[in-house]
Write a protein that holds these residues in place. Sequence first.
Motif, mmCIF file in Angstrom:
data_model
loop_
_atom_site.group_PDB
_atom_site.id
_atom_site.type_symbol
_atom_site.label_atom_id
_atom_site.label_comp_id
_atom_site.label_asym_id
_atom_site.label_seq_id
_atom_site.Cartn_x
_atom_site.Cartn_y
_atom_site.Cartn_z
ATOM 1 N N GLN A 165 7.385 21.422 -3.324
ATOM 2 C CA GLN A 165 6.792 20.667 -2.101
ATOM 3 C C GLN A 165 7.089 19.367 -3.527
ATOM 4 O O GLN A 165 6.673 18.985 -4.499
ATOM 5 N N VAL A 166 7.789 18.209 -3.143
ATOM 6 C CA VAL A 166 8.162 17.087 -3.892
ATOM 7 C C VAL A 166 7.537 15.920 -3.554
ATOM 8 O O VAL A 166 6.977 15.997 -2.671
ATOM 9 N N GLN A 167 6.855 15.324 -4.094
ATOM 10 C CA GLN A 167 5.789 14.524 -3.726
ATOM 11 C C GLN A 167 6.344 13.064 -3.152
ATOM 12 O O GLN A 167 7.761 12.492 -4.397
ATOM 13 N N LYS A 168 6.347 12.343 -2.883
ATOM 14 C CA LYS A 168 6.789 11.104 -2.063
ATOM 15 C C LYS A 168 5.515 9.942 -1.771
ATOM 16 O O LYS A 168 5.035 10.180 -1.604
ATOM 17 N N ILE A 169 6.158 8.875 -1.919
ATOM 18 C CA ILE A 169 5.793 7.496 -1.744
ATOM 19 C C ILE A 169 6.183 6.416 -0.568
ATOM 20 O O ILE A 169 7.173 5.938 -0.589
ATOM 21 N N ARG A 170 5.320 6.780 0.524
ATOM 22 C CA ARG A 170 5.541 5.257 1.498
ATOM 23 C C ARG A 170 5.065 4.156 1.598
ATOM 24 O O ARG A 170 3.893 4.051 1.840
ATOM 25 N N ARG A 213 0.459 -1.244 0.230
ATOM 26 C CA ARG A 213 -0.086 0.201 0.106
ATOM 27 C C ARG A 213 0.744 1.263 -0.062
ATOM 28 O O ARG A 213 1.665 1.496 1.155
ATOM 29 N N GLY A 214 0.832 2.201 -0.533
ATOM 30 C CA GLY A 214 1.557 3.260 -1.516
ATOM 31 C C GLY A 214 0.504 4.600 -0.607
ATOM 32 O O GLY A 214 -0.515 4.867 -1.009
ATOM 33 N N THR A 215 1.869 5.275 0.869
ATOM 34 C CA THR A 215 0.985 6.114 1.117
ATOM 35 C C THR A 215 1.431 7.592 0.670
ATOM 36 O O THR A 215 2.871 7.811 0.963
ATOM 37 N N VAL A 216 0.536 8.383 -0.315
ATOM 38 C CA VAL A 216 1.345 9.571 -0.983
ATOM 39 C C VAL A 216 1.853 10.969 0.541
ATOM 40 O O VAL A 216 1.021 11.312 1.174
ATOM 41 N N TYR A 217 2.746 11.273 0.222
ATOM 42 C CA TYR A 217 3.338 12.526 0.622
ATOM 43 C C TYR A 217 4.455 13.774 0.239
ATOM 44 O O TYR A 217 4.888 13.142 -0.217
ATOM 45 N N TYR A 218 3.933 14.672 0.490
ATOM 46 C CA TYR A 218 5.318 15.894 0.278
ATOM 47 C C TYR A 218 6.021 16.622 1.433
ATOM 48 O O TYR A 218 6.047 16.500 2.344
ATOM 49 N N VAL A 219 7.096 16.757 0.301
ATOM 50 C CA VAL A 219 8.566 16.743 1.552
ATOM 51 C C VAL A 219 8.844 18.507 1.223
ATOM 52 O O VAL A 219 8.889 19.100 -0.420
ATOM 53 N N SER A 220 9.529 19.694 1.564
ATOM 54 C CA SER A 220 9.682 20.486 0.574
ATOM 55 C C SER A 220 11.035 19.751 0.611
ATOM 56 O O SER A 220 12.044 19.696 1.440
ATOM 57 N N GLN A 221 11.441 21.110 -0.227
ATOM 58 C CA GLN A 221 13.170 21.030 -0.669
ATOM 59 C C GLN A 221 13.473 22.569 -1.369
ATOM 60 O O GLN A 221 12.405 23.699 -2.054
ATOM 61 N N THR A 222 14.451 22.988 -0.947
ATOM 62 C CA THR A 222 14.555 24.582 -1.790
ATOM 63 C C THR A 222 15.953 24.144 -3.210
ATOM 64 O O THR A 222 16.613 22.987 -3.309
ATOM 65 N N VAL A 223 15.107 24.662 -4.253
ATOM 66 C CA VAL A 223 16.046 24.683 -5.676
ATOM 67 C C VAL A 223 16.492 26.246 -5.642
ATOM 68 O O VAL A 223 15.923 26.804 -4.923
#
Length: 369
Positions: A200-205, A180-190
Motif C-alpha cells: 500500500q502506497v500513501q497518496k494525498i489528494r 486541504r489534503g485527504t490521504v488515500y492508499y493505492v496498491s502497487q506491485t513490487v
Amino acid sequence: MSQSPTPPPAPKELHRFPCAQCGADYRFDPTAGTLVCDHCGHTSAMQETHQPVIKELDFQSALENQLPSGEIEETRVSTCPNCAAQVEFDPATHAAECPFCATPVVADTGTHRHIKPRAVLPFALVERQAHDAMNDWLGRLWFAPNGLRDYARKGRKMHGIYVPFWTYDAQTKSQYSGQRGTVYYVSQTVMVDGKPQQRQVQKIRWSPAAGRVARFFDDVLILASRALPKSYTDALQPWNLGDLQPYSPEYLAGFRAEAYTIPLEDGYDEARAHMDRIIERDVRFDIGGDRQQIHKIATQVNEITFKHILLPVWLAAYKYRGKTYRFVVNGQTGRVQGERPWSIWKITFAVLFGAVAAGIIGYFISQSQ
C-alpha cells in the motif's frame, strides 16, 4: 552665565508606609494580607481600593502619548551596571546589591517615568517558604556542586521583586486560503527477492480551501524586563491572573519593584507573534482534512488594549567560585527555576562508576556463557 541643569523631578510615589505606632516602615505580609511593622509588631489593614474593576488602556492612545496624566508615574530607580536592571530603591538606601545578579549597586537619584501599573498580583509566599522551595529544587539536582547547595542553605535572604509584565487584549478576524489534503492508499506491485508482492502506497489528494476565523485574545502575557532570561520567567508559569488586584502601592511595602525596560510597542510585537501562532492553529483546524497547506492569512486586529501589571518573584543571586547563579521562585505558586549548576567531580564519578558497573556486568555475562 550658564544655568545649572534642572534637577530631575521628585518621584510622585515612594511606596513608604510609616507605622502609626512607632514610625518605622510597614511591610506587606503575604500570609495575613495586611501591613505589619517588624519593629513593634503593629498591623494595619489594607486600604480599600476605589477601583473595583481592573480597566484596560487603549493601545493606540499610549503610542501617541495621549494617556491621561493619572496613568503616568515617576519612581526613584537605580540601574545595575552589569545586567541593566532598573530597580526601585528606598530613598534611605545609598548602597545595595542588585537582586538580579548580585553586583554591588550604588543607589542614585535617577527617576523612571513610566506607565503606571494597573494591577498587581500580591505575594502569596513569605521568604522562608520561597527559600525552602529553592532548597528542595537544588536538592533534586544530583550533579549540583555541594558547595553551592550549602551556600544556598545558609539562609541568605532572598529578594522579593515585583517583575513588570504587559498584557494585551485584541479582537482578530482572519481570512485565509490554502489546500486541504485527504490521504488515500493505492496498491502497487513490487519485486522482493524475485517475487512480486503487493504493498500500500500513501497518496494525498489536495483540494482548494478558503474561509474565515475569528478569535478574541485576552491577557496575552509578555515579560517587560530584560534583567532575567525570558526562559526563567516562562518556566514560572502558569500564573493565576484571576487573583490580580487593582494596583495599590501598599502591596509594594517591604518589596522592590522593577521598572519595565521593554517598551509597550516592542511587547506588542511579541504578543502579535504569539497571536499569529494561535491563528495559524485555528486556520489548520478550520481547513480540516488529514493535511493542510496554508497559502495566505490576512488578519485584521481591532480593539487593542493593554495593561501594565506586576507579578511576584522571589529571587536569589549567589556568587560561587567566581560565577553568579540565579534562582527565581514564583511568589504565588512556589514554582522554581534557575541556572542549573554542574559538578565536574560528580559527573566524572558517575561516568567512572557507570564504566566499572558495565565492566562487571560484562564479566559475569561472559563467565555465564
